[in-house]
Scaffold this motif. Sequence first.
Motif, mmCIF file in Angstrom:
data_model
loop_
_atom_site.group_PDB
_atom_site.id
_atom_site.type_symbol
_atom_site.label_atom_id
_atom_site.label_comp_id
_atom_site.label_asym_id
_atom_site.label_seq_id
_atom_site.Cartn_x
_atom_site.Cartn_y
_atom_site.Cartn_z
ATOM 1 N N THR A 6 -13.128 -87.000 -16.759
ATOM 2 C CA THR A 6 -13.826 -86.151 -17.720
ATOM 3 C C THR A 6 -15.290 -86.574 -17.766
ATOM 4 O O THR A 6 -15.680 -87.613 -17.226
ATOM 5 N N TRP A 7 -16.096 -85.756 -18.450
ATOM 6 C CA TRP A 7 -17.537 -85.977 -18.495
ATOM 7 C C TRP A 7 -18.016 -85.913 -19.938
ATOM 8 O O TRP A 7 -17.489 -85.124 -20.743
ATOM 9 N N THR A 8 -19.000 -86.728 -20.284
ATOM 10 C CA THR A 8 -19.475 -86.765 -21.664
ATOM 11 C C THR A 8 -20.942 -87.178 -21.716
ATOM 12 O O THR A 8 -21.467 -87.782 -20.771
ATOM 13 N N ARG A 9 -21.589 -86.836 -22.833
ATOM 14 C CA ARG A 9 -22.939 -87.323 -23.126
ATOM 15 C C ARG A 9 -22.911 -88.386 -24.220
ATOM 16 O O ARG A 9 -23.939 -88.964 -24.555
ATOM 17 N N ASN A 10 -21.736 -88.628 -24.784
ATOM 18 C CA ASN A 10 -21.606 -89.636 -25.840
ATOM 19 C C ASN A 10 -21.523 -91.015 -25.188
ATOM 20 O O ASN A 10 -20.552 -91.332 -24.509
ATOM 21 N N GLY A 11 -22.547 -91.838 -25.392
ATOM 22 C CA GLY A 11 -22.617 -93.136 -24.730
ATOM 23 C C GLY A 11 -22.261 -94.308 -25.620
ATOM 24 O O GLY A 11 -22.785 -95.405 -25.432
ATOM 25 N N GLN A 12 -21.367 -94.109 -26.569
ATOM 26 C CA GLN A 12 -20.936 -95.214 -27.430
ATOM 27 C C GLN A 12 -19.770 -95.933 -26.759
ATOM 28 O O GLN A 12 -18.631 -95.475 -26.798
ATOM 29 N N PHE A 13 -20.061 -97.083 -26.147
ATOM 30 C CA PHE A 13 -19.047 -97.806 -25.386
ATOM 31 C C PHE A 13 -18.865 -99.221 -25.928
ATOM 32 O O PHE A 13 -19.726 -99.757 -26.629
ATOM 33 N N ASN A 16 -13.318 -84.017 -28.363
ATOM 34 C CA ASN A 16 -13.751 -85.417 -28.374
ATOM 35 C C ASN A 16 -14.997 -85.640 -27.522
ATOM 36 O O ASN A 16 -15.152 -86.686 -26.874
ATOM 37 N N ASN A 17 -15.882 -84.655 -27.517
ATOM 38 C CA ASN A 17 -17.135 -84.739 -26.746
ATOM 39 C C ASN A 17 -16.887 -84.868 -25.246
ATOM 40 O O ASN A 17 -17.689 -85.458 -24.528
ATOM 41 N N GLN A 18 -15.761 -84.337 -24.771
ATOM 42 C CA GLN A 18 -15.419 -84.400 -23.358
ATOM 43 C C GLN A 18 -15.482 -83.004 -22.749
ATOM 44 O O GLN A 18 -15.118 -82.018 -23.384
ATOM 45 N N TRP A 19 -15.956 -82.963 -21.485
ATOM 46 C CA TRP A 19 -15.938 -81.726 -20.724
ATOM 47 C C TRP A 19 -15.182 -81.946 -19.425
ATOM 48 O O TRP A 19 -15.149 -83.064 -18.887
ATOM 49 N N GLY A 20 -14.595 -80.859 -18.933
ATOM 50 C CA GLY A 20 -13.875 -80.915 -17.672
ATOM 51 C C GLY A 20 -14.511 -80.019 -16.637
ATOM 52 O O GLY A 20 -15.084 -78.968 -16.949
ATOM 53 N N GLU A 21 -14.398 -80.431 -15.389
ATOM 54 C CA GLU A 21 -14.952 -79.674 -14.267
ATOM 55 C C GLU A 21 -14.125 -78.412 -14.028
ATOM 56 O O GLU A 21 -12.901 -78.419 -14.147
ATOM 57 N N THR A 22 -14.801 -77.300 -13.705
ATOM 58 C CA THR A 22 -14.130 -76.054 -13.354
ATOM 59 C C THR A 22 -14.772 -75.473 -12.101
ATOM 60 O O THR A 22 -15.791 -75.975 -11.617
ATOM 61 N N ALA A 23 -14.180 -74.374 -11.620
ATOM 62 C CA ALA A 23 -14.774 -73.696 -10.462
ATOM 63 C C ALA A 23 -16.139 -73.129 -10.815
ATOM 64 O O ALA A 23 -17.037 -73.046 -9.959
ATOM 65 N N ASP A 24 -16.314 -72.705 -12.079
ATOM 66 C CA ASP A 24 -17.600 -72.135 -12.493
ATOM 67 C C ASP A 24 -18.696 -73.187 -12.573
ATOM 68 O O ASP A 24 -19.878 -72.893 -12.347
ATOM 69 N N SER A 25 -18.350 -74.415 -12.930
ATOM 70 C CA SER A 25 -19.371 -75.465 -13.059
ATOM 71 C C SER A 25 -19.849 -75.964 -11.706
ATOM 72 O O SER A 25 -20.973 -76.441 -11.567
ATOM 73 N N GLY A 26 -18.997 -75.847 -10.683
ATOM 74 C CA GLY A 26 -19.328 -76.427 -9.388
ATOM 75 C C GLY A 26 -18.943 -77.898 -9.360
ATOM 76 O O GLY A 26 -18.565 -78.487 -10.378
ATOM 77 N N GLN A 27 -19.033 -78.488 -8.192
ATOM 78 C CA GLN A 27 -18.682 -79.891 -8.045
ATOM 79 C C GLN A 27 -19.783 -80.787 -8.598
ATOM 80 O O GLN A 27 -20.959 -80.429 -8.562
ATOM 81 N N PRO A 28 -19.405 -81.966 -9.102
ATOM 82 C CA PRO A 28 -20.415 -82.866 -9.676
ATOM 83 C C PRO A 28 -21.309 -83.478 -8.602
ATOM 84 O O PRO A 28 -20.850 -83.798 -7.499
#
Length: 407
Positions: free
Chosen positions: A97-104, A335-347
């Motif tokens: 998954t992908w996120t911009r939340n950098g609280q680690f 939960n501030n998470q995104w998933g890759e799709t065909a519309d987003s393209g590959q990372p």
Amino acid sequence: MSFQQGLSGLNASSKAIDVVGNNIANSGTVGFKAANTAFADVFAATMNGSNQIGIGTSIASVNQQFTQGNITVTNNPLDLAINGQGFYRLSNNGAITWTRNGQFNVDKDGYIVNANGYRLTGYLANAQNVIVPSTPAEIFINTADLQPQATGSSPAGTGLQIGLNLDSRSAAITAAFDINDPTTYTSSTSATVYDSLGNAHLLSLYFVKTGPNAWNVYSNLDGGTPSAATAIAFDASGKLTTPANGIIPQSHAVTTGATSPLAFDLNLTGSTQYGNIFGVNSITQDGYASGRLTGLSVAADGTIQGRYSNGQTRDLAQVVLGNFNNPNGLVSLGNNQWGETADSGQPLIGVPGSGSLGVIQSAAVEESNVDLTAELVNMITYQRQYQANAQTIKTQDSILQTLVNLR
């Protein structure tokens, strides 16, 4: 038809208010990206040459705005803010998954995780503490003690380096050297060296002037038997000429169970003989004791560096970021998470600061990019739209009532 038009307007306005409400609710959520509503009109059919009246409106899409949020400083070095484009790549039992939340933080198993236990991924360091770009893996922080290194055993083999000045005005000494008699040597100094087990030892150096520009050097370890004399010499300008490379090999027995003898190079390159008092200008050596991990720091390029109690640092891993040609094609997973799709393209994966990817700021978080003032204005606007659509239904109802009442 007005009933259908008004109903579609009510539904669309209601959903738009939901979007605004969600933005406002998450105005304090780290890394949250505000969304806006795109409307589209609806026609039953297309007729050439005719002026049609639409049958209402619909929600064409809900688009998130991936603009930069404000960056706020924190006290946690593993709070990471992206300044620019990109997303953190997280692994949840292999699911990415992908996120911009950098609280680690570091979990009990030594992995860097977010609040949901998803593990941050990046490039790992090899056995030589060199970060090797490869397939991103879950970042593991090894808390084991740092292995000690004996003086002179580093890959560069620098050993002990001392820069000093011997006083050219000193008188030559003819008496036999005696470590216990200060009158038999001109100057002395000492430095700490380490054996293969990380035990510290005191190396003492004694300098005896034997004639113009000529000196003998003696050494001993921990007060033991001194080594044989090694002659050094300087030219008329005070520069060291013998030995030519400035190196005096050292070999001393140790009784700590470490590798014995402890052998390393004593490098006097840069030492001088001027008409000035004896003084040591610099001492460096490549050995160190074992050390425990005391802290972490993260550089702008994502390099995670460990700090150890013996003063050493080591590169442990490097955070990677990913970007997409169409971020709005990502699917929101909560939960501030995104998933890759065909519309987003590959990372497009790389280290921070490379390509179009932003850089990382440690001990900071990216705030939500929600503009509360704009959202409140949008709420008022959608509320008025809702009221107006309700009014069209009311008007249509009044018209039908008039028709029913005709006699």
